[in-house]
Design an enzyme around this catalytic site. Structure first.
Site, PDB file in Angstrom:
ATOM      1  N   CYS A 155       0.851  -1.198   0.000  1.00  0.00           N
ATOM      2  CA  CYS A 155       0.000   0.000   0.000  1.00  0.00           C
ATOM      3  C   CYS A 155       0.883   1.243   0.000  1.00  0.00           C
ATOM      4  O   CYS A 155       1.421   1.635   1.039  1.00  0.00           O
ATOM      5  CB  CYS A 155      -0.906  -0.021   1.227  1.00  0.00           C
ATOM      6  SG  CYS A 155      -1.931   1.447   1.355  1.00  0.00           S
ATOM      7  N   CYS A 158      -0.366   4.123   2.237  1.00  0.00           N
ATOM      8  CA  CYS A 158      -0.096   3.948   3.667  1.00  0.00           C
ATOM      9  C   CYS A 158       1.402   4.123   3.967  1.00  0.00           C
ATOM     10  O   CYS A 158       1.776   4.800   4.924  1.00  0.00           O
ATOM     11  CB  CYS A 158      -0.506   2.555   4.137  1.00  0.00           C
ATOM     12  SG  CYS A 158      -1.950   1.883   3.331  1.00  0.00           S
ATOM     13  N   ASP A 159       2.273   3.500   3.174  1.00  0.00           N
ATOM     14  CA  ASP A 159       3.693   3.407   3.547  1.00  0.00           C
ATOM     15  C   ASP A 159       4.620   4.301   2.733  1.00  0.00           C
ATOM     16  O   ASP A 159       5.775   4.490   3.125  1.00  0.00           O
ATOM     17  CB  ASP A 159       4.163   1.945   3.389  1.00  0.00           C
ATOM     18  CG  ASP A 159       3.344   1.012   4.269  1.00  0.00           C
ATOM     19  OD1 ASP A 159       2.896   1.465   5.343  1.00  0.00           O
ATOM     20  OD2 ASP A 159       3.146  -0.162   3.890  1.00  0.00           O
TER      21      ASP A 159
END
Ligand SMILES: Cc1cc2nc3c(=O)[nH]c(=O)nc-3n(C[C@H](O)[C@H](O)[C@H](O)COP(=O)(O)OP(=O)(O)OC[C@H]3O[C@@H](n4cnc5c(N)ncnc54)[C@H](O)[C@@H]3O)c2cc1C
Length: 327
Positions: A155, A158-159
């Site tokens: 992701c 997200c990261d």
């Protein structure tokens, strides 16, 4: 602003005796809170079906999307998160019960479906729509599991921010891989895209945008062999398809974008799957082989997996479930 719909369906409060307890039976349980599940929920509520929507979280893949959505009519360009927040708000304007939980098993007993969740709840319904979508497909190479959260990610939204001014590899040269590379080009110093095939499959418009960043190097015919590192991933080894030689790239992170696998194992006893583990349904009604059990969206057989097609199937499944319940 829509008014909350009044539920007038005669079956809504029907209960049955299970052991020593009276248990409420829903008309319909929807599993999943992505585009397909939310749309099914809106349609079911408008038919006054007493509906429970169970989802791990709202948004599904759309909420994890790295760059803006440009192909959902009426919105021009909109971030995935914003679009799904609008969907969720729309759904909650209707009378519908929502439970945040994860379904682990569905059984059919007589004419009722029993739905069990990770949170140890059991719910009953006369019809069920599965819209549990798909999860990222893993690479299944040595090092992948070991370095999840320590350099390996599925992701970028997200990261991605963890890789400021770093070098990363995106595995997969389809649209998802190119979108991820484009998103990461605002954060990382250098991005490799590794594609297994001799050419990439991303849309031309995405290829152009990626090229313009000047930060992305595309390596085709690259067969990923392993991810290496000590505390964190620090390199990947791939085989050159045309020479058979192994090459190493020094990286700080690996983003996996090689496609998706449907997440429907909890319903395996009641449906047929194709060779890609997608649920086989009747195209007209989204009905599975089990009467009263429907499936919609990315979890289903289908080549074109998009927000709009997931919404379309969600609508079809809810209307077909209503017809089934009316019979
Ligand atoms: C990187 C990327 C970019 C994309 N870009 C676009 C784009 O630009 N335009 C476009 O139209 N489409 C795009 N798509 C495709 C689009 O996101 C999907 O087709 C769409 O999200 C499918 O919706 P769905 O509701 O079927 O499944 P999902 O979005 O996967 O939602 C599934 C839902 O089910 C829930 N769930 C799963 N398992 C369970 C369980 N056991 N119990 C309870 N709940 C469960 C999940 O939490 C989630 O809420 C993109 C996809 C990706 C990955």
């Amino acid at each position: 602003m829509l008014k909350k719909q009044k539920i007038s369906n005669p079956v809504r409060n029907r209960r049955f005796l299970s052991g020593a307890n009276w248990v409420k039976i829903y008309d319909l349980i929807i599993i999943g809170g992505g585009p397909a599940g939310i749309t099914a929920g809106i349609y079911a509520a408008r038919q006054s079906l007493n509906t429970l929507l169970i989802t791990k979280e709202f948004g599904g893949q759309v909420a994890r999307k790295a760059v803006a959505i440009e192909n959902y009519p009426g919105f021009g360009q909109i971030s995935g998160l914003e679009l799904i927040q609008k969907f969720e708000k729309h759904l909650k304007e209707f009378r519908i019960k929502i439970k945040n939980d994860s379904v682990v098993k569905i059984k059919k007993v007589g004419q009722f479906f029993l739905v069990n969740t990770e949170g140890k709840n059991q719910f009953e319904a006369k019809a069920v729509i599965v819209t549990s979508g798909a999860d990222p497909r893993p690479l299944e190479v040595p090092g992948e599991k070991e370095f999840i959260g320590r350099g390996v990610s599925y992701c970028s939204v997200c990261d991605g921010p963890l890789f400021k001014d770093k070098t990363v590899a995106v595995i997969g040269g389809g649209n998802a891989g190119f979108e991820t590379a484009l998103f990461l080009s605002n954060i990382a110093k250098k991005i490799y895209i590794l594609e297994f095939n001799p050419s990439v499959r991303a849309d031309k418009v995405l290829q152009e945008r990626v090229k313009k960043t000047g930060k992305v190097e595309i390596i085709t015919s690259a067969i990923l062999k392993k991810i290496k590192g000590s505390q964190f991933a620090d390199s990947i080894v791939y085989e050159e398809g045309n020479t058979g030689k192994e090459k190493t790239l020094l990286i700080d992170g690996v983003f996996v974008e090689i496609g998706l696998q449907p997440s429907a194992s909890f319903v395996k006893d009641l449906v047929d799957f194709n060779e890609r583990d997608e649920i086989v349904v009747d195209f007209e009604t989204c009905q599975t082989k089990t009467p009263g059990l429907f499936a919609a969206g990315d979890v289903n057989v289908g080549h074109f997996k998009q927000i709009i097609t997931a919404c379309g199937e969600g609508a079809k499944a809810a209307l077909a479930a209503y017809e089934y319940l009316s019979r």
